[in-house]
Design a protein around this motif. Structure first.
Motif, PDB file in Angstrom:
ATOM      1  N   VAL A 128       6.143 -15.537 -13.328  1.00 30.82           N
ATOM      2  CA  VAL A 128       5.456 -14.437 -12.828  1.00 30.82           C
ATOM      3  C   VAL A 128       6.563 -13.437 -12.164  1.00 30.82           C
ATOM      4  N   TYR A 129       6.841 -12.401 -12.692  1.00 32.18           N
ATOM      5  CA  TYR A 129       7.935 -11.480 -12.336  1.00 32.18           C
ATOM      6  C   TYR A 129       7.509 -10.071 -12.255  1.00 32.18           C
ATOM      7  N   ASN A 130       6.662  -9.558 -13.398  1.00 32.45           N
ATOM      8  CA  ASN A 130       6.388  -8.215 -13.639  1.00 32.45           C
ATOM      9  C   ASN A 130       5.090  -7.763 -12.851  1.00 32.45           C
ATOM     10  N   ALA A 131       4.069  -8.717 -12.772  1.00 33.32           N
ATOM     11  CA  ALA A 131       2.822  -8.388 -12.125  1.00 33.32           C
ATOM     12  C   ALA A 131       2.939  -7.615 -10.694  1.00 33.32           C
ATOM     13  N   PRO A 132       3.688  -8.445  -9.827  1.00 33.37           N
ATOM     14  CA  PRO A 132       3.678  -7.737  -8.550  1.00 33.37           C
ATOM     15  C   PRO A 132       4.435  -6.457  -8.393  1.00 33.37           C
ATOM     16  N   ARG A 133       5.614  -6.133  -9.233  1.00 34.76           N
ATOM     17  CA  ARG A 133       6.200  -5.037  -9.494  1.00 34.76           C
ATOM     18  C   ARG A 133       5.168  -4.078 -10.131  1.00 34.76           C
ATOM     19  N   ASN A 134       4.514  -4.015 -11.237  1.00 34.41           N
ATOM     20  CA  ASN A 134       3.703  -3.205 -11.745  1.00 34.41           C
ATOM     21  C   ASN A 134       2.687  -2.813 -10.696  1.00 34.41           C
ATOM     22  N   LEU A 135       2.257  -3.609  -9.917  1.00 40.96           N
ATOM     23  CA  LEU A 135       1.223  -3.124  -8.953  1.00 40.96           C
ATOM     24  C   LEU A 135       1.768  -2.477  -8.017  1.00 40.96           C
ATOM     25  N   LEU A 136       3.073  -2.848  -7.351  1.00 38.78           N
ATOM     26  CA  LEU A 136       3.806  -1.867  -6.508  1.00 38.78           C
ATOM     27  C   LEU A 136       3.894  -0.392  -7.030  1.00 38.78           C
ATOM     28  N   GLY A 137       4.312  -0.313  -8.077  1.00 41.95           N
ATOM     29  CA  GLY A 137       4.416   0.953  -9.145  1.00 41.95           C
ATOM     30  C   GLY A 137       3.113   1.697  -9.232  1.00 41.95           C
ATOM     31  N   LYS A 138       1.879   1.086  -8.582  1.00 35.88           N
ATOM     32  CA  LYS A 138       0.875   1.911  -8.920  1.00 35.88           C
ATOM     33  C   LYS A 138       0.491   2.725  -7.681  1.00 35.88           C
ATOM     34  N   ILE A 139       1.246   2.304  -6.479  1.00 40.63           N
ATOM     35  CA  ILE A 139       0.979   2.854  -5.237  1.00 40.63           C
ATOM     36  C   ILE A 139       1.604   4.193  -5.249  1.00 40.63           C
ATOM     37  N   PRO A 140       0.788   5.468  -4.838  1.00 37.87           N
ATOM     38  CA  PRO A 140       1.251   6.680  -5.069  1.00 37.87           C
ATOM     39  C   PRO A 140       2.149   6.682  -3.714  1.00 37.87           C
TER      40      PRO A 140
ATOM     41  N   VAL B 178      -6.376  -3.576 -12.938  1.00 35.01           N
ATOM     42  CA  VAL B 178      -5.624  -2.098 -12.683  1.00 35.01           C
ATOM     43  C   VAL B 178      -5.972  -1.567 -14.447  1.00 35.01           C
ATOM     44  N   LEU B 179      -5.598  -2.615 -15.070  1.00 39.27           N
ATOM     45  CA  LEU B 179      -5.488  -2.138 -16.478  1.00 39.27           C
ATOM     46  C   LEU B 179      -6.802  -1.812 -17.084  1.00 39.27           C
ATOM     47  N   GLU B 180      -7.746  -2.583 -16.545  1.00 35.28           N
ATOM     48  CA  GLU B 180      -9.150  -2.210 -17.127  1.00 35.28           C
ATOM     49  C   GLU B 180      -9.737  -1.190 -16.233  1.00 35.28           C
ATOM     50  N   ASP B 181      -9.099  -0.507 -15.303  1.00 38.22           N
ATOM     51  CA  ASP B 181      -9.410   0.894 -14.557  1.00 38.22           C
ATOM     52  C   ASP B 181     -10.632   0.495 -13.764  1.00 38.22           C
ATOM     53  N   ARG B 182     -10.617  -0.948 -13.254  1.00 35.14           N
ATOM     54  CA  ARG B 182     -11.638  -1.198 -12.328  1.00 35.14           C
ATOM     55  C   ARG B 182     -10.862  -0.984 -10.880  1.00 35.14           C
ATOM     56  N   LEU B 183      -9.626  -0.978 -10.859  1.00 30.17           N
ATOM     57  CA  LEU B 183      -9.304  -0.829  -9.475  1.00 30.17           C
ATOM     58  C   LEU B 183      -8.236   0.271  -9.582  1.00 30.17           C
ATOM     59  N   THR B 184      -8.231   1.301  -8.415  1.00 28.86           N
ATOM     60  CA  THR B 184      -7.029   2.104  -8.546  1.00 28.86           C
ATOM     61  C   THR B 184      -6.768   2.538  -7.178  1.00 28.86           C
ATOM     62  N   PHE B 185      -5.500   2.975  -6.946  1.00 24.61           N
ATOM     63  CA  PHE B 185      -5.169   3.194  -5.464  1.00 24.61           C
ATOM     64  C   PHE B 185      -4.985   4.736  -5.529  1.00 24.61           C
ATOM     65  N   LYS B 186      -5.519   5.253  -4.793  1.00 25.46           N
ATOM     66  CA  LYS B 186      -5.555   6.741  -4.545  1.00 25.46           C
ATOM     67  C   LYS B 186      -4.735   7.046  -3.218  1.00 25.46           C
ATOM     68  N   LYS B 187      -4.590   6.394  -2.308  1.00 28.32           N
ATOM     69  CA  LYS B 187      -3.950   6.587  -0.851  1.00 28.32           C
ATOM     70  C   LYS B 187      -2.462   6.602  -1.063  1.00 28.32           C
ATOM     71  N   LYS B 188      -1.741   7.491  -0.388  1.00 32.85           N
ATOM     72  CA  LYS B 188      -0.427   7.540  -0.423  1.00 32.85           C
ATOM     73  C   LYS B 188       0.195   6.814   0.587  1.00 32.85           C
ATOM     74  N   VAL B 189       1.004   5.805   0.127  1.00 34.78           N
ATOM     75  CA  VAL B 189       1.903   4.937   1.297  1.00 34.78           C
ATOM     76  C   VAL B 189       3.443   5.328   1.194  1.00 34.78           C
ATOM     77  N   GLU B 190       3.884   6.375   2.006  1.00 33.61           N
ATOM     78  CA  GLU B 190       5.153   6.929   1.970  1.00 33.61           C
ATOM     79  C   GLU B 190       6.101   5.944   2.532  1.00 33.61           C
ATOM     80  N   LYS B 191       6.410   4.741   2.279  1.00 32.00           N
ATOM     81  CA  LYS B 191       7.127   3.725   2.704  1.00 32.00           C
ATOM     82  C   LYS B 191       8.327   3.218   1.681  1.00 32.00           C
ATOM     83  N   LYS B 192       9.340   2.822   2.185  1.00 28.99           N
ATOM     84  CA  LYS B 192      10.382   1.988   1.438  1.00 28.99           C
ATOM     85  C   LYS B 192      10.132   0.696   1.387  1.00 28.99           C
ATOM     86  N   VAL B 193       9.952   0.297   0.215  1.00 29.64           N
ATOM     87  CA  VAL B 193       9.447  -1.225   0.066  1.00 29.64           C
ATOM     88  C   VAL B 193      10.244  -2.173  -0.808  1.00 29.64           C
TER      89      VAL B 193
END
Ligand code: SF4
Ligand code: SF4
Length: 387
Positions: A291-303, A262-277
């Motif tokens: 490892v604490y932050n990587a999963p949270r950072n990824l979830l933060g990228k989901i629109p 994601v940081l290298e812009d090789r993977l992006t999340f474009k579709k909205k997932v309007e859910k409480k997670v």
């Protein structure tokens, strides 16, 4: 003190002595097993009290006493959430003391029968479930490149190989989307041996670790990606630090690898997932591997996704009963632990509980045979929905 017989335990002598003069015992409030059994003997302080008796030669291992030493998931919450070691610095690492006692129990032939049966199953079938080796990863497509063609290996682990393949399938889809070619060993993939190590089979775990590293070296890969938090911890921490087997390739958890993409812009999340997670930190990924932050950072990228933290989170996470062989040795108690964690997740009013370990999700899903109003998924499954 009979030092000759306690080569594993004696290196923890300072911690054991320190714990035995502690009157706080806050650790008990963090221990998920103590929370359900409410017995001082099955608590971090109780394990360390027993360890002192062993070190001083006042008591000896017996199969019935040994049974109690297996009532620990080796989660580490007693170290990171509550331990106030009296005046000696670092909190007490009780799971390492428990694992040391188990190593001595096994070497003295005192392991309970169901622990010996679990070890035998792993050694005979290459997985803790006792499934046939040829069925491992039967869901795999044959179109993946061979190890001669690429230098990255995806290691699926026993849970994804036999019980819950969705996280591995999602991981492969995400890697493919980012243009990362990986290979998989399929039914040649071995068990990482973390459970063997945790239940005290040190020598057999070390032999397996050596064989596993050699087998991966032969493939010529330089990077290995894991979805299973236990396999990741085995290769990253337990092989080099506990079993003295060096690992000559880079080791990533899938969440770390995807975060990099994601940081290298090789993977992006474009579709909205309007859910409480909400997110459950697997003990082997969080407390045991950092490892604490990587999963949270990824979830933060989901629109569109609304993220809610559970009350007991990060290094205060609570075991769902999977680690340390617990789910295989004490399946009913392991279910109780899983149900408690599900209740904690439901208290956030989230619709989806994600985690980052197929073994954790397989156990949570197997525990909740009735609908609970909470969908349990691996983080990679949710990320695929957002592609
Ligand atoms: S490692 Fe986990 S299960 Fe074991 S004593 Fe500590 S808190 Fe309890
Ligand atoms: S584990 Fe820590 S808090 Fe618990 S009794 Fe020992 S020193 Fe005290």
């Amino acid at each position: 003190m009979d030092r000759l017989n306690h080569v594993y335990l004696e290196i923890h002598t300072a911690d054991i002595l320190s714990c035995n003069i502690c009157s706080f015992k806050y650790c008990r409030g963090a221990c998920p097993v103590y929370d359900i059994v409410r017995s001082e003997g099955i608590a971090p302080s109780g394990f360390n009290h027993y360890a002192l008796g062993i070190l001083k030669g006042m008591i000896h291992y017996t199969p019935s006493a040994a049974e109690q030493i297996y009532k620990c998931t080796t989660c580490g919450a007693c170290r990171t959430d509550g331990c106030v070691a009296p005046g000696f610095g670092d909190p007490i690492d009780t799971p390492r003391i428990v694992e040391a006692m188990r190593a001595e129990i096994v070497e003295q032939g005192m392991a309970p029968q169901h622990v010996r049966a679990l070890a035998q199953r792993i050694l005979e079938t290459g997985n803790p479930y006792g499934e046939p080796p040829e069925a491992r990863g039967a869901w795999l497509s044959t179109s993946l490149p061979s190890e001669k063609q690429v230098d990255i290996l995806y290691f699926m682990g026993c849970a994804a190989g036999y019980k819950y393949p969705a996280p591995a399938q999602a991981a492969l889809r995400l890697l493919e989307t980012a243009g990362v070619s990986v290979t998989i060993l399929g039914n040649r993939e071995p068990c990482c041996g973390l459970t063997l190590f945790s239940i005290g089979e040190r020598k057999k775990a070390a032999e397996l670790a050596r064989r596993n590293v050699e087998a991966l070296q032969v493939t010529g890969v330089h990077e290995v990606i894991f979805s299973d938090a236990g396999c990741y911890r085995a290769f990253k921490k337990v092989y080099p630090e506990e079993l003295k087997v060096s690992v000559p390739f880079k080791v990533y958890h899938i969440t770390e690898y995807l975060e990099r993409l994601v940081l290298e812009d090789r993977l992006t999340f474009k579709k909205k997932v309007e859910k409480k997670v909400t997110y459950h930190d697997p003990c082997n990924l969080s407390i045991q591997s950092g490892v604490y932050n990587a999963p949270r950072n990824l979830l933060g990228k989901i629109p569109g996704l609304k993220y809610i933290e559970m009350k007991k989170t990060r290094d205060k996470t609570r075991s769902v009963g999977v680690g340390g062989g617990f789910e295989f040795i004490f399946p009913e108690m392991a279910k109780e632990l899983a149900l408690k964690r599900i209740e904690e997740a439901k208290a956030t009013e989230a619709e989806i509980l994600v985690s980052a370990c197929p073994a954790v999700e397989a156990h949570l899903i197997a525990t909740t045979l009735r609908p609970t109003g909470l969908l349990i998924q691996d983080i990679t499954e949710l990320l695929v929905e957002a592609l």
